[in-house]
Write an enzyme that holds these catalytic residues in place. Structure first.
Site, PDB file in Angstrom:
ATOM      1  N   ILE A 161      43.422  83.039 -16.661  1.00  0.00           N
ATOM      2  CA  ILE A 161      44.529  82.186 -17.100  1.00  0.00           C
ATOM      3  C   ILE A 161      45.883  82.762 -16.672  1.00  0.00           C
ATOM      4  O   ILE A 161      46.872  82.033 -16.550  1.00  0.00           O
ATOM      5  CB  ILE A 161      44.473  82.003 -18.632  1.00  0.00           C
ATOM      6  CG1 ILE A 161      45.339  80.815 -19.066  1.00  0.00           C
ATOM      7  CG2 ILE A 161      44.840  83.283 -19.366  1.00  0.00           C
ATOM      8  CD1 ILE A 161      45.113  80.389 -20.508  1.00  0.00           C
ATOM      9  N   LYS A 162      45.927  84.068 -16.416  1.00  0.00           N
ATOM     10  CA  LYS A 162      47.184  84.711 -16.046  1.00  0.00           C
ATOM     11  C   LYS A 162      47.684  84.279 -14.663  1.00  0.00           C
ATOM     12  O   LYS A 162      48.844  84.513 -14.318  1.00  0.00           O
ATOM     13  CB  LYS A 162      47.028  86.230 -16.090  1.00  0.00           C
ATOM     14  CG  LYS A 162      46.788  86.773 -17.486  1.00  0.00           C
ATOM     15  CD  LYS A 162      47.957  86.502 -18.415  1.00  0.00           C
ATOM     16  CE  LYS A 162      47.783  87.182 -19.753  1.00  0.00           C
ATOM     17  NZ  LYS A 162      48.925  86.953 -20.646  1.00  0.00           N
ATOM     18  N   ASP A 163      46.820  83.645 -13.879  1.00  0.00           N
ATOM     19  CA  ASP A 163      47.277  83.092 -12.593  1.00  0.00           C
ATOM     20  C   ASP A 163      48.450  82.137 -12.811  1.00  0.00           C
ATOM     21  O   ASP A 163      49.385  82.080 -12.012  1.00  0.00           O
ATOM     22  CB  ASP A 163      46.148  82.318 -11.911  1.00  0.00           C
ATOM     23  CG  ASP A 163      45.045  83.207 -11.375  1.00  0.00           C
ATOM     24  OD1 ASP A 163      45.009  84.396 -11.735  1.00  0.00           O
ATOM     25  OD2 ASP A 163      44.199  82.704 -10.623  1.00  0.00           O
TER      26      ASP A 163
END
Length: 261
Positions: free
Chosen positions: A42-44
């Protein structure tokens, strides 16, 4: 189209976002499969928003090096996206960072700097000082205070979920920097009456990707938007890993604590 809506659309073009919702059996519970993002977490989303916004507003210029203190997914995302956009990166990690994380960072072209101990805060402090000493060379996204970390989910993840579930009853979100929970809680409370629960590790538990930001020196995002969060509960390390194994076995999902599901 606003600048932030444009950035969300740009992220989709390189394989970040538009991840599917997966229904867990007949439970009425859905999981957003964030490991299907380009760099597998999700950090993308936050990493792309921070870098693309900095480029579009002139803060990040050609030839600069991106530096950030991170023990996991944000560092991996920044390294991968930096490489994709033609920037060099230096990711500062504590010596307790998993070998797999360090290996992946190097595979994405980052220089990895290791600070002593198991505290990511030491790594953040190192990155701050290095960037401060050479501001023309380094751009430090500063994920813990960068509004784009939260806006990535207000303008990206939130609208994606709402296309399939316009007014969810409840959101349950793990807390690290606070970007995901504050962005999603703002979006759904602006558009409905969703109840939001945040998850942090219980005292003494180490769950990669989760932390108690209220005990950190770096907590400005979570403090600014904490009124959007209805409750915060703790989870033990044993329960977290047991839950991950259960989801893997029951639904054949590629879930691990440091990937996000």
């Amino acid at each position: 189209m606003s600048l932030l809506t444009e950035i969300a659309a740009d992220s989709n073009k390189i394989g970040i976002g538009n991840t599917p919702l997966f229904r867990l059996g007949n439970s009425g519970i859905y999981s957003k499969l964030e490991y299907l993002n380009r760099f597998h977490s999700i950090k993308d989303r936050a990493a792309f928003f921070m870098l693309d916004y900095a480029m579009k507003t002139g803060r990040l210029k050609k030839g600069m090096t991106i530096i950030e203190g991170s023990s996991g997914n944000t560092g991996i995302a920044l390294a991968g996206i930096s490489n994709l956009l033609g920037f060099h990166s230096e990711i500062v990690v504590p010596e307790s960072a998993p070998y797999e994380t360090v290996r992946t960072l190097k595979e994405y072209g980052a220089d990895v700097i290791i600070t002593p101990g198991n505290s990511t805060e030491n790594s953040i402090n190192y990155a701050i000082e290095k960037a401060r000493g050479n501001p023309d060379k380094y751009y430090r996204p500063g994920q813990h205070e960068n509004e784009m970390n939260s806006n990535a989910h207000y303008y990206g993840t939130g609208p994606e979920i709402a296309r399939e579930i316009p007014d969810p009853d409840h959101l349950v979100i793990g807390i690290g920097t606070g970007g995901t929970i504050t962005g999603l809680s703002r979006f759904f409370k602006d558009h409905g009456n969703t109840t939001v629960t945040g998850i942090i590790p219980e005292e003494g538990s180490h769950i990669t990707g989760l932390r108690n930001p209220f005990k950190s020196d770096y907590r400005s995002i979570i403090e600014k938007y904490s009124n959007y969060i209805d409750e915060i509960i703790t989870v033990s390390q044993d329960d977290a890993y047991r839950g991950v194994r259960e989801i893997q076995e029951k639904y054949n999902l590629f879930c691990r604590p440091f990937i996000g599901c």
